[in-house]
Design a protein around this motif. Structure first.
Motif, short mmCIF file in Angstrom:
data_model
loop_
_atom_site.label_atom_id
_atom_site.label_comp_id
_atom_site.label_asym_id
_atom_site.label_seq_id
_atom_site.Cartn_x
_atom_site.Cartn_y
_atom_site.Cartn_z
N HIS A 176 37.74 49.83 32.99
CA HIS A 176 36.73 49.41 33.95
C HIS A 176 35.36 49.89 33.45
N ASP A 211 34.47 39.78 33.28
CA ASP A 211 33.38 39.61 34.23
C ASP A 211 32.05 39.87 33.52
N ASN A 243 39.73 34.72 43.50
CA ASN A 243 40.13 36.11 43.31
C ASN A 243 39.64 36.96 44.47
N ILE A 271 47.54 40.94 35.71
CA ILE A 271 46.41 41.29 34.86
C ILE A 271 46.05 42.75 35.16
N PHE A 309 46.35 41.07 40.18
CA PHE A 309 45.40 41.94 39.51
C PHE A 309 45.81 43.37 39.86
N HIS A 363 44.03 47.01 39.71
CA HIS A 363 42.91 47.91 39.44
C HIS A 363 43.43 49.35 39.57
N TRP A 392 40.53 38.43 31.10
CA TRP A 392 39.67 38.28 32.27
C TRP A 392 38.37 39.03 32.03
N ASN A 420 44.41 40.98 44.04
CA ASN A 420 44.40 42.35 43.55
C ASN A 420 45.24 43.26 44.44
N SER A 451 36.40 45.51 30.72
CA SER A 451 35.01 45.40 31.18
C SER A 451 34.05 45.40 30.00
N TYR A 460 42.22 42.86 31.46
CA TYR A 460 40.82 42.93 31.86
C TYR A 460 40.18 44.04 31.03
N THR A 502 43.58 46.13 34.69
CA THR A 502 42.25 46.62 34.31
C THR A 502 42.42 47.70 33.24
#
Length: 470
Positions: free
Chosen positions: A77, A164, A275, A72, A26, A28, A162, A315, A125, A123, A74
């Motif tokens: 976010h 959330d 994760n 993956i 991951f 970020h 992905w 991550n 969000s 990812y 982000t």
């Protein structure tokens, strides 16, 4: 409960391909990296985003050095800042000074992943603290789907979307009810081979972000576990610095026969993903440069996740300059060496089985075998024995089922032979795609893997004994 009915639940092709990836990363990175935050407020000035030394190849090389097979990113976010020039918002890299406003970080990471042989995932969000339509219902869903379409059509094959359940504005804030089914349909339309993780129907969240694993992980579970709103309700609600290491004691057993009682007619294949982050936070914070997890801790999580019928998503957050920090790089390289050394310590052995033909069960790890072992249906206690050329110290045994035939084993016992006597070294219940049983180093001249309980005749893909290297 009819064990054969439980064994009849099987993975999809996309789930099988995901499980075989085992370990992936991951990334970020975004406005929060620049502001030293975990959750941005939204509307941050895009001028803050200008990572002078950004090198996506360095990111991907760092992940690959650890033995990862995918990455993956982000792409957006909760703050709403997009790492690609989205056509439906001005709050993106196009409004930043980075690459003179001509940059596309999603493209750079996707291209770097391909160059280094890693798969690429996204990812996005569902919570957007900048977009004005958030909380309006269909209008926001239209906006979100437009961004999803951009990511799924402009960057090549995607292995994972992905999702959330972030919706953290609280009871007095704007509340968006996400149209999950619509999101899923877009993914299936545009990237049919992609798994949808966490708030999705393909890969299940393990239930914490600490890297904790269940004693036994089952892939066949009640369909109700796919409820995205239920998952979101158990996800992080506030940025309080504690959730990333929170481990709940409930839901430790999701798939034993006892846990499945009453759900026999509504079961799904829904495997787990573990994760966690290499640091306390998900984004890079200079104050955490001395808090990078140790190789020993990460290798233990690897053994319990990849060796516990789950995928491992680790991550690794790049720093403000656009590079993975040297402390993280060093740990990742050491982790990769540790994993490679573990695999190289497979002990060569002569194989015998209690019934049937052994196929390539004794040589199909860490490679993928093509001839699994299936004992005779009348074999009440199937067993595989690996005999060594001389006594050797052994510290682990790897067992894996051919999950194209479902998850069948309900009890596995590993025994070692020394001076003609057999003693138990380890045992577990769930096996699934792969189980790594570790135990104190023990000198033996043979290892026996017995399967005393199962839902249907076991189909075993791999059995390997791992020596200590001494």
């Amino acid at each position: 409960m009819d064990g054969r009915a439980l064994a009849a639940v099987r993975p999809s092709g996309r789930q099988l391909a995901w499980q075989e990836m085992e370990f992936y990363g991951f990334i970020h990175f975004g406005i929060n990296t620049m502001t030293d935050r975990e959750w941005g407020e939204g509307h941050e000035d895009p001028a803050l985003f200008d990572p002078s030394g950004l090198d996506a190849d360095q990111w991907v090389r760092s992940l690959k050095s650890a033995g990862m097979t995918g990455v993956i990113l982000t792409c957006k976010h909760h703050d709403g800042f997009c790492l690609w020039p989205s056509e439906v918002t001005k709050h993106s890299v196009a409004a930043s000074p980075w690459r003179d406003g001509q940059g596309d970080l999603v493209a750079e990471v996707a291209d770097a992943a391909r160059r280094h042989g890693l798969k690429f995932g996204v990812y996005l969000s569902p919570w957007d603290r900048t977009e004005a339509s958030y909380g309006s219902g269909t209008a926001y869903d239209d906006f979100y789907v437009a961004q999803l379409r951009e990511l799924l059509t402009g960057y090549g094959p995607i292995f994972s979307v992905w999702l959330d359940g972030a919706n953290g504005e609280g009871p007095n804030g704007k509340r968006q009810t996400y149209d999950w089914d619509r999101y899923y349909a877009v993914v299936r339309e545009l990237q049919p081979d992609a798994v949808i993780n966490v708030c999705g129907p393909d890969v299940r969240w393990c239930g914490n972000e600490a890297g904790d694993t269940r004693p036994d992980e089952w892939s066949v579970v009640p369909r109700q576990l796919q409820d995205a709103e239920r998952i979101a309700d158990r996800s992080q609600k506030v940025d309080d610095g504690t959730f990333s290491r929170l481990v709940r004691s409930d839901e430790r057993d999701l798939g034993s026969r006892a846990a499945l009682a009453g759900h026999e007619d509504d079961l799904v294949w829904y495997p787990a993903e573990v994760n966690t982050s290499i640091r306390p936070g998900w984004f890079h914070h200079p104050a955490e440069d001395g808090a990078v997890r140790s190789v020993d801790e990460l290798f233990t999580i690897y053994l319990r996740s990849v060796g516990g019928n789950a995928g491992f998503l680790l991550n690794v957050p790049p720093a403000r300059d656009g590079l993975v920090h040297e402390a993280d790089v060093a740990v990742l390289e050491s982790l990769g060496r540790r994993i490679a050394a573990f695999r190289e310590r497979r002990v060569a052995a002569a194989v015998t089985v209690s019934s049937g033909e052994p196929g390539d069960v004794a040589t199909a790890w860490p490679e993928r075998g093509s001839a699994p072992w299936r004992p005779d249906d009348a074999d009440a206690r199937p067993a595989v024995t690996l005999a060594f050329d001389r006594p050797r110290p052994v510290e682990a045994v790897v067992v894996g089922e051919d999950i194209t035939q479902g998850q069948r084993v309900e009890h596995v016992v590993v025994q070692g032979r020394s001076d003609g006597r057999w003693t138990t070294l380890g045992e577990a219940h769930a096996v699934g795609y792969q189980r790594i049983l570790t135990f104190p180093p023990t000198e033996v001249d043979a290892v026996r893997v017995e399967l005393p309980e199962f839902r249907d005749t076991p189909v075993v893909a791999r059995v390997a004994a791992i020596g200590t290297g001494l």
